[in-house]
Scaffold this motif. Structure first.
Motif, PDB file in Angstrom:
ATOM      1  N   GLU A 186       0.880  -1.173   0.000  1.00 41.27           N
ATOM      2  CA  GLU A 186       0.000   0.000   0.000  1.00 41.27           C
ATOM      3  C   GLU A 186       0.920   1.226   0.000  1.00 41.27           C
ATOM      4  O   GLU A 186       1.811   1.327   0.846  1.00 41.27           O
ATOM      5  CB  GLU A 186      -0.858  -0.026   1.261  1.00 41.27           C
ATOM      6  CG  GLU A 186      -1.899   1.059   1.308  1.00 41.27           C
ATOM      7  CD  GLU A 186      -2.685   0.980   2.615  1.00 41.27           C
ATOM      8  OE1 GLU A 186      -3.126  -0.125   2.988  1.00 41.27           O
ATOM      9  OE2 GLU A 186      -2.801   2.032   3.263  1.00 41.27           O
ATOM     10  N   VAL A 187       0.725   2.104  -0.956  1.00 36.38           N
ATOM     11  CA  VAL A 187       1.639   3.244  -1.091  1.00 36.38           C
ATOM     12  C   VAL A 187       0.869   4.550  -0.914  1.00 36.38           C
ATOM     13  O   VAL A 187      -0.169   4.766  -1.550  1.00 36.38           O
ATOM     14  CB  VAL A 187       2.336   3.229  -2.476  1.00 36.38           C
ATOM     15  CG1 VAL A 187       3.434   4.290  -2.534  1.00 36.38           C
ATOM     16  CG2 VAL A 187       2.935   1.862  -2.764  1.00 36.38           C
ATOM     17  N   ASP A 188       1.376   5.396  -0.035  1.00 31.55           N
ATOM     18  CA  ASP A 188       0.771   6.711   0.193  1.00 31.55           C
ATOM     19  C   ASP A 188       1.799   7.799  -0.107  1.00 31.55           C
ATOM     20  O   ASP A 188       3.002   7.548  -0.017  1.00 31.55           O
ATOM     21  CB  ASP A 188       0.300   6.852   1.647  1.00 31.55           C
ATOM     22  CG  ASP A 188      -0.964   6.066   1.890  1.00 31.55           C
ATOM     23  OD1 ASP A 188      -1.844   6.079   1.011  1.00 31.55           O
ATOM     24  OD2 ASP A 188      -1.046   5.410   2.948  1.00 31.55           O
ATOM     25  N   PHE A 189       1.289   8.988  -0.403  1.00 28.23           N
ATOM     26  CA  PHE A 189       2.170  10.083  -0.808  1.00 28.23           C
ATOM     27  C   PHE A 189       1.883  11.347  -0.009  1.00 28.23           C
ATOM     28  O   PHE A 189       0.719  11.676   0.243  1.00 28.23           O
ATOM     29  CB  PHE A 189       1.959  10.392  -2.300  1.00 28.23           C
ATOM     30  CG  PHE A 189       2.247   9.225  -3.195  1.00 28.23           C
ATOM     31  CD1 PHE A 189       3.537   8.973  -3.629  1.00 28.23           C
ATOM     32  CD2 PHE A 189       1.227   8.363  -3.582  1.00 28.23           C
ATOM     33  CE1 PHE A 189       3.806   7.885  -4.441  1.00 28.23           C
ATOM     34  CE2 PHE A 189       1.491   7.265  -4.402  1.00 28.23           C
ATOM     35  CZ  PHE A 189       2.787   7.032  -4.828  1.00 28.23           C
ATOM     36  N   VAL A 190       2.949  12.034   0.353  1.00 23.06           N
ATOM     37  CA  VAL A 190       2.832  13.335   1.024  1.00 23.06           C
ATOM     38  C   VAL A 190       3.838  14.269   0.369  1.00 23.06           C
ATOM     39  O   VAL A 190       4.989  13.870   0.151  1.00 23.06           O
ATOM     40  CB  VAL A 190       3.204  13.232   2.533  1.00 23.06           C
ATOM     41  CG1 VAL A 190       3.208  14.606   3.175  1.00 23.06           C
ATOM     42  CG2 VAL A 190       2.272  12.307   3.277  1.00 23.06           C
ATOM     43  N   GLN A 191       3.411  15.469   0.050  1.00 21.25           N
ATOM     44  CA  GLN A 191       4.380  16.503  -0.352  1.00 21.25           C
ATOM     45  C   GLN A 191       4.047  17.753   0.429  1.00 21.25           C
ATOM     46  O   GLN A 191       2.882  18.135   0.557  1.00 21.25           O
ATOM     47  CB  GLN A 191       4.284  16.803  -1.867  1.00 21.25           C
ATOM     48  CG  GLN A 191       5.387  17.717  -2.402  1.00 21.25           C
ATOM     49  CD  GLN A 191       5.166  19.213  -2.141  1.00 21.25           C
ATOM     50  OE1 GLN A 191       4.032  19.694  -2.141  1.00 21.25           O
ATOM     51  NE2 GLN A 191       6.242  19.944  -1.910  1.00 21.25           N
ATOM     52  N   SER A 192       5.089  18.379   0.976  1.00 21.52           N
ATOM     53  CA  SER A 192       4.852  19.655   1.652  1.00 21.52           C
ATOM     54  C   SER A 192       6.078  20.545   1.515  1.00 21.52           C
ATOM     55  O   SER A 192       7.212  20.063   1.443  1.00 21.52           O
ATOM     56  CB  SER A 192       4.538  19.442   3.131  1.00 21.52           C
ATOM     57  OG  SER A 192       4.387  20.698   3.760  1.00 21.52           O
TER      58      SER A 192
END
Ligand code: DQA
Length: 153
Positions: A52-58
């Protein structure tokens, strides 16, 4: 028959400041792929596996730190391009050390061929591995390293 599915291995992909501009930002350094392109590649790479792959960019250091804290006890591996925070942020290093999640540090460009201030990373010595200079393929290489560690049946 055991119908219980094996639990998915969870991967969190974190991108730091200015990487939302990938594709238009200094394309001679970072290439023409967008962050969405990178995310799609990682999703298709992980598809055949129990991932399961999740993404965050900040662009904000505090938000990156919060995302790392939230990953605690919930995520098995982190792939992180800390961007400029690699060179400046003891706080990001401390967050990664605090949650004890194995992580791969990715830099699209080869930071060692660039300005001296990019040669040092606060994360490198606690990372499982650093991928620098492979272009956006570095994210896929990190994912392949994770896939290689998955339990085989
Ligand atoms: C980068 C390299 C960093 O030095 C720079 O600040 C970035 C991107 C890379 O992916 O090559 O923002 O992490």
């Amino acid at each position: 028959m055991n119908t219980k599915e094996a639990e998915k291995t969870k991967v969190l992909v974190i991108n730091g400041p200015n990487l939302n501009l990938l594709g238009t930002r200094e394309p001679e350094v970072y290439g023409s792929q967008t962050l969405v392109d990178v995310q799609q590649q990682l999703i298709s790479l992980s598809q055949p596996y129990n991932l399961e792959v999740d993404f965050v960019q900040s662009n904000a250091e505090a938000e990156l730190i919060e995302a790392i804290h939230e990953a605690r006890n919930a995520v098995d591996f982190i792939i992180i391009n800390p961007a400029a925070y690699a060179h400046t942020s003891i706080a990001l290093r401390d967050a990664l050390a605090a949650v004890s999640i194995p992580f791969f540090e990715v830099h699209i460009s080869n930071i060692y061929r660039r300005e001296k201030f990019r040669h040092f990373s606060y994360l490198a010595d606690i990372a499982s591995a650093t991928l620098s200079g492979f272009g956006t393929y570095g994210y896929s290489l990190a994912m392949l390293a994770i896939i290689n560690q998955l339990p085989r049946n």
